[in-house]
Design a protein around this motif. Sequence first.
Motif, PDB file in Angstrom:
ATOM      1  N   ASP A  71      36.448  35.609  -2.838  1.00  0.00           N
ATOM      2  CA  ASP A  71      36.266  36.917  -2.198  1.00  0.00           C
ATOM      3  C   ASP A  71      37.382  37.879  -2.600  1.00  0.00           C
ATOM      4  O   ASP A  71      37.289  39.076  -2.403  1.00  0.00           O
ATOM      5  N   TRP A 130      25.590  39.343   3.273  1.00  0.00           N
ATOM      6  CA  TRP A 130      25.207  40.682   2.789  1.00  0.00           C
ATOM      7  C   TRP A 130      23.746  40.680   2.373  1.00  0.00           C
ATOM      8  O   TRP A 130      22.988  41.583   2.682  1.00  0.00           O
ATOM      9  N   ASP A 165      39.342  43.135   3.697  1.00  0.00           N
ATOM     10  CA  ASP A 165      39.431  43.451   2.270  1.00  0.00           C
ATOM     11  C   ASP A 165      40.160  44.793   2.093  1.00  0.00           C
ATOM     12  O   ASP A 165      41.125  44.897   1.327  1.00  0.00           O
ATOM     13  N   TYR A 166      39.721  45.796   2.844  1.00  0.00           N
ATOM     14  CA  TYR A 166      40.370  47.108   2.748  1.00  0.00           C
ATOM     15  C   TYR A 166      41.779  47.081   3.345  1.00  0.00           C
ATOM     16  O   TYR A 166      42.676  47.746   2.847  1.00  0.00           O
ATOM     17  N   LEU A 170      34.096  31.470   3.835  1.00  0.00           N
ATOM     18  CA  LEU A 170      34.977  32.471   3.236  1.00  0.00           C
ATOM     19  C   LEU A 170      35.915  31.758   2.266  1.00  0.00           C
ATOM     20  O   LEU A 170      36.342  30.636   2.502  1.00  0.00           O
ATOM     21  N   SER A 177      30.845  40.426   9.276  1.00  0.00           N
ATOM     22  CA  SER A 177      30.779  41.090   7.982  1.00  0.00           C
ATOM     23  C   SER A 177      31.672  42.336   7.955  1.00  0.00           C
ATOM     24  O   SER A 177      32.386  42.585   6.983  1.00  0.00           O
ATOM     25  N   ARG A 178      31.639  43.066   9.054  1.00  0.00           N
ATOM     26  CA  ARG A 178      32.493  44.250   9.141  1.00  0.00           C
ATOM     27  C   ARG A 178      33.967  43.841   9.111  1.00  0.00           C
ATOM     28  O   ARG A 178      34.799  44.480   8.467  1.00  0.00           O
ATOM     29  N   ILE A 233      32.689  31.687   8.709  1.00  0.00           N
ATOM     30  CA  ILE A 233      34.133  31.600   8.470  1.00  0.00           C
ATOM     31  C   ILE A 233      34.455  30.476   7.472  1.00  0.00           C
ATOM     32  O   ILE A 233      35.285  30.646   6.585  1.00  0.00           O
ATOM     33  N   GLN A 254      35.204  41.230   7.746  1.00  0.00           N
ATOM     34  CA  GLN A 254      35.554  40.782   6.394  1.00  0.00           C
ATOM     35  C   GLN A 254      35.863  41.973   5.482  1.00  0.00           C
ATOM     36  O   GLN A 254      36.901  42.004   4.823  1.00  0.00           O
ATOM     37  N   LEU A 255      34.971  42.955   5.451  1.00  0.00           N
ATOM     38  CA  LEU A 255      35.216  44.103   4.570  1.00  0.00           C
ATOM     39  C   LEU A 255      36.448  44.868   5.047  1.00  0.00           C
ATOM     40  O   LEU A 255      37.216  45.392   4.252  1.00  0.00           O
ATOM     41  N   PHE A 269      26.667  47.480   7.918  1.00  0.00           N
ATOM     42  CA  PHE A 269      27.051  46.064   7.906  1.00  0.00           C
ATOM     43  C   PHE A 269      28.174  45.788   6.900  1.00  0.00           C
ATOM     44  O   PHE A 269      28.563  44.632   6.713  1.00  0.00           O
ATOM     45  N   SER A 296      29.458  32.633   1.918  1.00  0.00           N
ATOM     46  CA  SER A 296      29.023  33.320   3.138  1.00  0.00           C
ATOM     47  C   SER A 296      29.113  34.830   3.084  1.00  0.00           C
ATOM     48  O   SER A 296      28.267  35.520   3.609  1.00  0.00           O
ATOM     49  N   ARG A 297      30.151  35.359   2.427  1.00  0.00           N
ATOM     50  CA  ARG A 297      30.254  36.806   2.414  1.00  0.00           C
ATOM     51  C   ARG A 297      29.018  37.438   1.776  1.00  0.00           C
ATOM     52  O   ARG A 297      28.328  38.258   2.398  1.00  0.00           O
ATOM     53  N   TYR A 328      44.482  37.279  -7.825  1.00  0.00           N
ATOM     54  CA  TYR A 328      43.466  36.328  -7.356  1.00  0.00           C
ATOM     55  C   TYR A 328      42.917  35.504  -8.517  1.00  0.00           C
ATOM     56  O   TYR A 328      42.685  34.305  -8.385  1.00  0.00           O
ATOM     57  N   VAL A 339      40.419  38.106  -1.255  1.00  0.00           N
ATOM     58  CA  VAL A 339      41.102  38.658  -0.079  1.00  0.00           C
ATOM     59  C   VAL A 339      41.990  37.539   0.475  1.00  0.00           C
ATOM     60  O   VAL A 339      41.491  36.456   0.782  1.00  0.00           O
ATOM     61  N   PHE A 381      27.099  41.243  12.190  1.00  0.00           N
ATOM     62  CA  PHE A 381      27.625  42.608  12.067  1.00  0.00           C
ATOM     63  C   PHE A 381      29.145  42.576  12.205  1.00  0.00           C
ATOM     64  O   PHE A 381      29.875  43.129  11.393  1.00  0.00           O
TER      65      PHE A 381
END
Lengths: 225, 461
Positions: A37, B59, A210-211, A32, A203-204, A29, A206-207, B133, B54-55, B297, A39, A200
Amino acid sequence: MYEFVTGPLAWFSFTVFFIGIIVRIVLYIRGLDWKADRVTYRVNVAYGVKGALRSIFFWLFPYGTHSWRNNPWFTFWVFLMHVGLLLTPVFLLGHNVLLRERWGVSLWTLPEGVAEVLSILVIVAAVLLVLRRIALPEVRLITTAYDYLMLAIAVAPFFTGLMAFYRAPDYSFWLVLHIICGEIFLVAIPLTKLSHFILFFLSRAQLGMDYGIKRGGMKGKGLAW
Amino acid sequence: MPEGNLCNKKTVDTKEQLQALLADKSGKQYYEEMNHLEVDREALWAAIKKSFKSRMKTWMEVCSHCGLCAESCFYFIANKRDPRQVPSYKIQSTLGELIRRKADVDNEFMQMCMDTAYAKCTCCTRCGVYCPFGIDTGIMFSYLRGLLFSQGFVPWEMKIGTGMHRIYQAQMDITSEDWVDTCEWMAEEYEDDWPGLEIPVDKQNADIMYTVNAREPKHYPEDIAEAAILFHVAGENWTVPSVGWEETSLAMFAGDWAACKMQVESVYAAMDRLKPKRMVVTECGHAYRATVIEGPYWAGIETGKTPVESFHYVEWVAEALRTGKLKIDPSKKIKEPVTYQDSCNYVRNAGLGEVAREIMGYIAEDFREMTPCREHNFCCGGGGGLNGIGRYREQRNVGLTVKRDQILATGAKLVVSPCHNCWDAIRDMEEIYKIGIRWSFLKPLLISMIEVPEHLKPKEE
């Protein structure tokens, strides 16, 4: 030996496991960066949370996403393996007996037959996943020794546990080995790529954010994972 | 540290530099110089340490090498399931290796990275939708392009493109005067057929500020006229800015983040200056993504939103049809089977799948979806700047076959493609594979279908 592996060594592994997971969460965290990123994690939070939950939820269920549905057998065995990996150690009668002896508390337990079948299925799933890695050229090329090591670390407690359960000759040898393997597994979770145990979800999420925030979540119904 | 005259780590900020690059036909000298370009390992590693957080770290670390991303990648399919086209492999062998070696890499490695980042990935981000993931390899390749750009390893056309943005605030050498002249010319040219047609420049407080892709004033000025006609018929109070009219960003494809910022800020400045209620962007995918989705951004706007609310052209069209500002003559609806190409840049990156279907419902009688479609659609094959790069023409043409087969499977001969890049890719696809299809933006189709109110029709002499 038994006293040592169920005493100080157990304390050590559980400490590494829990602290390691907390460190993983904190580092993730903290690393980030809304600008890099791209986002806005702190703006439109409701959309972010919704996106994150959707992103986790659909993937948490077998056949919940396009990708899971496109690969039905892989999905079947991967989920079976993970169910076995997570449920068996926590709800095993033997583990809970030990827990009651030491701390006077215990959880609900799985019938022994179910735990046995789950353990066998974990091993079968791992073998099938190894065969898949070898059989499919697109998976073979990206597979490394590290991947096999991860599978071995995950499966070893189940194999040794079954050996002990079946009262194989040298019962105490298998029992101690089983405990050590379980402890290696615990320690490996935060320290290796088995950290997907927690990453998991992060990361999930985070994406998903984003979406949910940037890539259309504020305009449509959200991505059909 | 040896650097070439054309191929170097410097950005292109003067017309002289730009002319020298343009004079080098097909980048022959440029790529020759690239073979001798030295890698500044310290700077590269410093850049990675600062920006690899980190992101992406996660990954890169947690990838289980399960291979589920393989079939998500159109390159993997187009190249007969070549394992070297698996997204996981492509990113691990480039960015992953770069990091494992702490940037201790040579010229050959950097060129391999460039060839992979441009000719094996269009940054369509489809793989991210298929990874358990949520590993979005497209985003990582975009990041890698940025690192490569900082070291001078960027395709010739992309270097030129970033120079154009830095000098002209447009992807092509169109000055503010050229742009305004084109607008005036188009308004005059079409005035006879559309009495009262105007292209208002720099009008304050309009409802809509319309912005375009520099290709339109450069090569397809009628597109601007068509936009004007549709706004005119819809009765919109609109304007174009004389400065800050360009939405595209080859800088985004090239990873020149400083130029990205400069470019979008020119548009945001126009918003501040003209104070429109909202902005509408022409039928371009990456332009919308660059200026509306990513741009805030780059510009450091904390809300992540453009200074005024911004819409893609498909959103405006859907709204105009929904509210009756534009009415379709039912007898003129498209009768033949027709399909629709979702642009990755606004379907997977902005969620504009639904509005497109709404439009097709108004204009087509036999609309046929491609499989897969919407957020799961495949890249046209020319995204991420690939259409414009000569060095990778062959790889691009192989990649086109996936979209070709998708289109053929619908049975439609007409493809609606509200994205310049997809439009080009489909045009080239027809030229190369001769499958007998036609392709179109929405604007000309709409003009041929709309009901024109009496008072807007030319007076009979």
